[in-house]
Design a protein around this motif. Structure first.
Motif, PDB file in Angstrom:
ATOM      1  N   THR A 110       8.613   2.478 -10.571  1.00  0.00           N
ATOM      2  CA  THR A 110       7.792   2.832 -11.732  1.00  0.00           C
ATOM      3  C   THR A 110       6.314   2.574 -11.464  1.00  0.00           C
ATOM      4  O   THR A 110       5.440   3.294 -11.973  1.00  0.00           O
ATOM      5  CB  THR A 110       8.243   2.027 -12.960  1.00  0.00           C
ATOM      6  N   MET A 111       6.001   1.547 -10.650  1.00  0.00           N
ATOM      7  CA  MET A 111       4.610   1.180 -10.383  1.00  0.00           C
ATOM      8  C   MET A 111       3.972   2.000  -9.258  1.00  0.00           C
ATOM      9  O   MET A 111       2.780   1.836  -8.974  1.00  0.00           O
ATOM     10  CB  MET A 111       4.521  -0.309 -10.026  1.00  0.00           C
ATOM     11  N   LEU A 112       4.724   2.893  -8.618  1.00  0.00           N
ATOM     12  CA  LEU A 112       4.180   3.644  -7.481  1.00  0.00           C
ATOM     13  C   LEU A 112       2.942   4.483  -7.832  1.00  0.00           C
ATOM     14  O   LEU A 112       2.039   4.609  -6.994  1.00  0.00           O
ATOM     15  CB  LEU A 112       5.260   4.527  -6.862  1.00  0.00           C
ATOM     16  N   PRO A 113       2.846   5.087  -9.034  1.00  0.00           N
ATOM     17  CA  PRO A 113       1.600   5.807  -9.346  1.00  0.00           C
ATOM     18  C   PRO A 113       0.359   4.918  -9.256  1.00  0.00           C
ATOM     19  O   PRO A 113      -0.714   5.375  -8.825  1.00  0.00           O
ATOM     20  CB  PRO A 113       1.833   6.293 -10.778  1.00  0.00           C
ATOM     21  N   ALA A 114       0.482   3.651  -9.666  1.00  0.00           N
ATOM     22  CA  ALA A 114      -0.652   2.727  -9.542  1.00  0.00           C
ATOM     23  C   ALA A 114      -0.962   2.475  -8.067  1.00  0.00           C
ATOM     24  O   ALA A 114      -2.131   2.395  -7.671  1.00  0.00           O
ATOM     25  CB  ALA A 114      -0.336   1.411 -10.252  1.00  0.00           C
ATOM     26  N   TYR A 115       0.079   2.347  -7.244  1.00  0.00           N
ATOM     27  CA  TYR A 115      -0.113   2.109  -5.802  1.00  0.00           C
ATOM     28  C   TYR A 115      -0.925   3.253  -5.178  1.00  0.00           C
ATOM     29  O   TYR A 115      -1.922   3.015  -4.477  1.00  0.00           O
ATOM     30  CB  TYR A 115       1.250   1.987  -5.120  1.00  0.00           C
ATOM     31  N   PHE A 116      -0.512   4.482  -5.449  1.00  0.00           N
ATOM     32  CA  PHE A 116      -1.171   5.618  -4.806  1.00  0.00           C
ATOM     33  C   PHE A 116      -2.552   5.885  -5.405  1.00  0.00           C
ATOM     34  O   PHE A 116      -3.448   6.373  -4.704  1.00  0.00           O
ATOM     35  CB  PHE A 116      -0.279   6.854  -4.897  1.00  0.00           C
ATOM     36  N   ALA A 142      -4.581   3.470  -6.342  1.00  0.00           N
ATOM     37  CA  ALA A 142      -5.426   2.459  -5.697  1.00  0.00           C
ATOM     38  C   ALA A 142      -5.766   2.840  -4.263  1.00  0.00           C
ATOM     39  O   ALA A 142      -6.831   2.490  -3.759  1.00  0.00           O
ATOM     40  CB  ALA A 142      -4.737   1.099  -5.736  1.00  0.00           C
ATOM     41  N   LEU A 143      -4.852   3.560  -3.594  1.00  0.00           N
ATOM     42  CA  LEU A 143      -5.161   4.023  -2.236  1.00  0.00           C
ATOM     43  C   LEU A 143      -6.415   4.893  -2.234  1.00  0.00           C
ATOM     44  O   LEU A 143      -7.198   4.868  -1.286  1.00  0.00           O
ATOM     45  CB  LEU A 143      -3.983   4.818  -1.660  1.00  0.00           C
ATOM     46  N   PHE A 175      -5.085  -0.133   1.339  1.00  0.00           N
ATOM     47  CA  PHE A 175      -3.689  -0.581   1.310  1.00  0.00           C
ATOM     48  C   PHE A 175      -3.567  -1.959   0.658  1.00  0.00           C
ATOM     49  O   PHE A 175      -2.627  -2.226  -0.102  1.00  0.00           O
ATOM     50  CB  PHE A 175      -3.110  -0.622   2.725  1.00  0.00           C
ATOM     51  N   GLY A 176      -4.529  -2.849   0.945  1.00  0.00           N
ATOM     52  CA  GLY A 176      -4.518  -4.160   0.318  1.00  0.00           C
ATOM     53  C   GLY A 176      -4.728  -4.060  -1.185  1.00  0.00           C
ATOM     54  O   GLY A 176      -4.061  -4.744  -1.970  1.00  0.00           O
ATOM     55  N   THR A 177      -5.660  -3.185  -1.599  1.00  0.00           N
ATOM     56  CA  THR A 177      -5.902  -2.974  -3.024  1.00  0.00           C
ATOM     57  C   THR A 177      -4.659  -2.417  -3.707  1.00  0.00           C
ATOM     58  O   THR A 177      -4.306  -2.820  -4.822  1.00  0.00           O
ATOM     59  CB  THR A 177      -7.085  -2.008  -3.219  1.00  0.00           C
ATOM     60  N   ALA A 178      -3.989  -1.490  -3.040  1.00  0.00           N
ATOM     61  CA  ALA A 178      -2.766  -0.907  -3.611  1.00  0.00           C
ATOM     62  C   ALA A 178      -1.693  -1.972  -3.809  1.00  0.00           C
ATOM     63  O   ALA A 178      -0.981  -1.975  -4.818  1.00  0.00           O
ATOM     64  CB  ALA A 178      -2.257   0.215  -2.709  1.00  0.00           C
ATOM     65  N   ALA A 179      -1.575  -2.881  -2.852  1.00  0.00           N
ATOM     66  CA  ALA A 179      -0.602  -3.974  -2.988  1.00  0.00           C
ATOM     67  C   ALA A 179      -1.005  -4.915  -4.122  1.00  0.00           C
ATOM     68  O   ALA A 179      -0.151  -5.416  -4.863  1.00  0.00           O
ATOM     69  CB  ALA A 179      -0.480  -4.739  -1.673  1.00  0.00           C
TER      70      ALA A 179
END
Length: 379
Positions: A229-235, A237-238, A358-362
């Protein structure tokens, strides 16, 4: 052009100049690198003072068990993530890195045309103590005048980072790689860059799975379902390279994970400021790699790295709003606690900035797990 392609271009240009260009051009670029390095050194204490004071004073205005819980979980996540990164670093980095190279030694025969020394206003440790004194003092006294002063000062430093330091970084990095190419260590360095990039992304995902496993165990939700569910936030932030800029998406996805609206509206923005597990993983891995590559530095022991990790979780407060802010805030710790030289700092900036997104996405994806835990505590 995005920052990462510019950094790559700077590396390529620096290698070409160091290997094939006339000595005049190489020395010219090295001269610029020396001058710009002085500017970075001058800015480090200012970054520490204004970022920490502004961040601590803002957090201190809030009170209560939920604030303490959120801050405690976020800081624990940051420290444990850095510890995991150190374990991964001591296992894998020596396998792919030549130890004790000449990376940070400087180029014999390729000195800059001249040097300019710009002394910082205060030392790094003085800046840290000053920041805590004023940050905690403003939080306790609720002085709006002092708070506004440091908030405005932070905006000035952010402007320096975003409009001056970040745009010129590719040229600075080109100077670093001109030195490395001239002394014959550039290709070993690039190989290590690739290893650290892959190891950092892998470690990010290991930690995210750990975070959501813990959150799922406490809330009864599916680990991988909540993470998906959180993957949209991950991408997101990329692309943005900023936790603060990703807050709207992180909020939406946290609420999609059934976190109550009033909890999400509080926990997610606060975590975006103080939860830096992904950035800490990247910084720890990069620091160990640079130390292994550099002459005069060596693989840090556990007692050497832990104070550094513990302080990282503090000095990077309020840095996530600025792309590259985390590494800029950490430069002072690298020099005082790990003994980094100017060239080692340049390598650290290049290595970190290549992986910053990548760090921000994490970071932001982990904010969702923290919101789930805080929601459980609030109930």
């Amino acid at each position: 052009m995005k920052l990462i392609p510019k950094l790559i271009l700077g590396i390529v240009v620096g290698i070409i100049i160091g290997l094939a260009a006339p000595e005049f051009f190489a020395r010219l670029l090295i001269t610029f690198k020396e001058i710009f390095g002085q500017l970075i050194g001058f800015a480090i204490p200012l970054i520490i003072i204004f970022f920490i004071v502004s961040g601590v004073a803002s957090i201190g205005k809030q009170s209560g068990r939920i604030v303490a819980s959120t801050a405690g979980i976020a800081y624990s996540s940051t420290v444990l993530a850095g510890t995991l990164a150190y374990v991964m670093a001591i296992i894998f980095i020596p396998m792919f890195t030549t130890s004790g190279g000449e990376v940070a030694k400087g180029v014999v025969g390729l000195d800059p045309f001249f040097k300019i020394e710009v002394a910082p206003l205060v030392g790094v440790m003085t800046a840290l103590v000053t920041a805590f004194v004023f940050g905690i003092g403003i939080a306790k006294t609720e002085s709006s005048t002092m708070k506004n002063f440091f908030d405005e000062g932070k905006k000035v430093i952010e402007l320096l980072i975003v409009k001056v330091i970040i745009p010129i970084l590719p040229i600075y990095i080109a100077g670093i790689f001109t030195e490395l190419a001239a002394e014959g260590t550039v290709f070993e360095t690039l190989a290590t860059f690739g290893v650290v990039l892959m190891l950092a992304v892998f470690t990010h995902w290991v930690w995210l799975i750990i975070q959501y496993s813990i959150a799922g165990a406490f809330t009864g939700k599916s680990t991988f379902g909540a993470l998906k569910t959180m993957l949209p936030a991950y991408f997101t932030a990329l692309g943005t390279m900023s936790s603060a800029a990703t807050i709207p998406v992180t909020l939406r996805q946290a609420k999609a994970n059934k976190v109550r609206e009033e909890v999400a509206d509080f926990a997610v923005p606060l975590s975006a400021t103080i939860h830096l597990s992904g950035s800490t993983i990247t910084l720890t891995l990069c620091a160990v790699a640079v130390m292994v590559m550099s002459s005069g530095l060596s693989m840090p022991g556990f007692l050497d790295i832990m104070p550094f990790i513990l302080m990282l979780g503090v000095v990077m407060v309020a840095a996530p709003g600025v792309p590259g802010g985390a590494v800029m805030a950490a430069l002072g710790l690298l020099t005082t606690m790990l003994g980094f030289t100017e060239t080692a700092l340049g390598l650290m900036i290049a290595l970190y900035m290549a992986q910053d997104s990548f760090g921000t996405a994490a970071n932001v994806t982990g904010d969702g797990a923290i919101a789930m835990l805080v929601d459980k505590i609030a109930k």
